[in-house]
Design an enzyme around this catalytic site. Structure first.
Site: not given
Ligand SMILES: Cc1ncc(COP(=O)(O)O)c(C=O)c1O
Length: 421
Positions: A15, A142, A234, A263
């Site tokens: 990024y 996202y 998610d 995370k």
């Molecule tokens: C809600 C959500 N799902 C999936 C992801 C993707 O995770 P990663 O960056 O570990 O691939 C993120 C990343 O910010 C996220 O906020």
């Protein structure tokens, strides 16, 4: 050559527009909410290093558990083999998430946790010979950067170069009192095509820390369930205490069919993703027919060291003092939001648990590319604080061990930024 020069010669950062970005800051160690650079300057990690670090850096307990595991078993192929940390982690996680979740599938990060969830849903229908191939998602969502995760994310600058290659998704608005009925009828109209509905519960993170009410999400989920549309929560971002609850789904009465985690899972120690599902989903893959197998797996699936980091992180997460810290941060955020909400430079503030977002007035629309972003970012770095605004949306999302003094310092620097920038 300095570390930065060696880096700039060969490394491509995430990024980051490499032509115009400032050189990266070399970090040599961390302790609690602090990171230290080569020159000994400290930075408060007010974004938990991309939202992963929930207990502070170089946590001695996690470090000890990881070291113990490293001395026993660093890795083993997870097809045909198993090990104690993977089983124990699955057992313990299933006890603290919605009780309809029955099985755990390991992967490497948030995006892969989402990929697995999508594949589980699509193949759930495929295995039964039913053609349901469309996915429902929220505008502005996202879910990650791999192709499937991008496809179910809102179309944006992040996806623009790939839009023509992303599979078609039905995007709907976030629910509220005014639109809930029309969203339900949209879903009913599409139901025979819909495989699943994926959503970030309560907060859209990367989309700008957009918060919405559990009540209307719950209604949408119940409606999907009645129409046989599978539900993917998610919780990659919202999981492990971010929203004030252990998991955002605790605010909902309808239970999802599938959940995604990453995370905070390992406390920011190791890369790991995890997808859970109900017995019903799992059973749809059981067959004498090998073609009904879930053909998915990564080399590092259920890495024992990552599992032991997650177990150690969970030990800390389950302590009463962690929930107290989460509440302490939420209370401090609320007090600060009240103090600044009427400032002429603040368009709005919003808060869910340990997440506080402030939209700055810039005279133009809210945008990821607002130039205020770079000025704010640099201002806080100079002050020894890591904050990465999403355009003109500044947010604080600290590790739960952050001290009251560190929080107060961040708040006071935001107040001076409101006057000076
Ligand atoms: C809600 C959500 N799902 C999936 C992801 C993707 O995770 P990663 O960056 O570990 O691939 C993120 C990343 O910010 C996220 O906020």
């Amino acid at each position: 050559m300095s570390l930065v020069d060696r880096d700039l010669k060969i490394i491509w950062h995430p990024y980051t527009q490499m032509k115009t970005a400032q050189p990266p800051i070399p970090i040599v160690r961390g302790e609690g909410a602090l990171l230290f650079d080569e020159n000994g300057k400290s930075y408060i990690d007010a974004v938990s290093s991309w939202w992963v670090n929930i207990h502070g850096h170089a946590h001695p307990y996690i470090a000890q558990k990881v070291a113990e595991q490293l001395n026993k078993l660093e890795h083993v192929i997870f097809a045909g083999f198993t090990h104690e940390p993977a089983v124990e982690l699955a057992e313990r996680l299933l006890k603290i998430i919605p009780n309809n979740q029955a099985k755990v599938f390991y992967s490497d990060n948030g995006s892969t946790a989402v990929e697995v969830a999508i594949k589980m849903c699509l193949q759930y229908w495929h295995n039964q010979g039913i053609r349901r191939t469309k996915i429902l998602a929220f505008k502005n969502a996202y879910h990650g950067d791999t192709f499937g995760a991008m496809a179910v994310s809102g179309r944006s600058a992040f996806t623009a170069a790939f839009d023509s290659l992303l599979f078609e998704v039905e995007f709907i608005d976030l629910p509220d009192a005014a639109n809930i009925q029309s969203l339900k009828s949209q879903i009913s109209d599409l139901k025979s095509d819909l495989a699943c509905f994926i959503f970030e519960p309560l907060v859209q993170g990367a989309g700008g820390m957009i918060m919405y009410e559990a009540e209307y999400l719950d209604q949408l989920m119940a409606h999907c369930q009645a129409e046989d549309v599978l539900l993917i929560a998610d919780e990659v971002f919202t999981g492990f205490g971010r929203t004030g609850k252990r998991f955002a789904c605790e605010c909902l009465t309808t239970q999802p069919d599938i959940m995604c985690f990453s995370k905070g899972l390992t406390g920011g120690t190791m890369a790991m993703g995890l997808t859970t599902c109900t017995q019903k989903i799992y059973d749809s893959f059981l067959s004498e027919d090998k073609l009904k197998t879930l053909f998915h797996g990564h080399s590092y699936t259920a890495n024992p060291v990552a599992c032991s980091a997650a177990l150690a992180s969970m030990d800390i997460f389950m302590q009463e003092s962690t929930l107290q810290n989460i509440q302490r941060i939420a209370d401090a955020h609320a007090k600060f939001a009240l103090k600044i909400k009427d400032h002429p430079r603040i368009r709005t503030t919003r808060q869910t648990g340990t997440i506080l977002a402030m939209e700055w007035e810039t005279g133009s629309d809210t945008s990821y590319f607002n130039s205020l972003r770079d000025r704010l970012y640099q201002y806080f770095l100079d002050a020894g604080i890591i904050l990465r605004p999403l355009g003109n949306i500044l947010y604080i999302l600290p590790p739960y061990c952050i001290t009251d003094g560190q929080l107060d310092y961040i708040y006071s620097k935001i107040e001076t930024a409101l006057e000076e920038i």
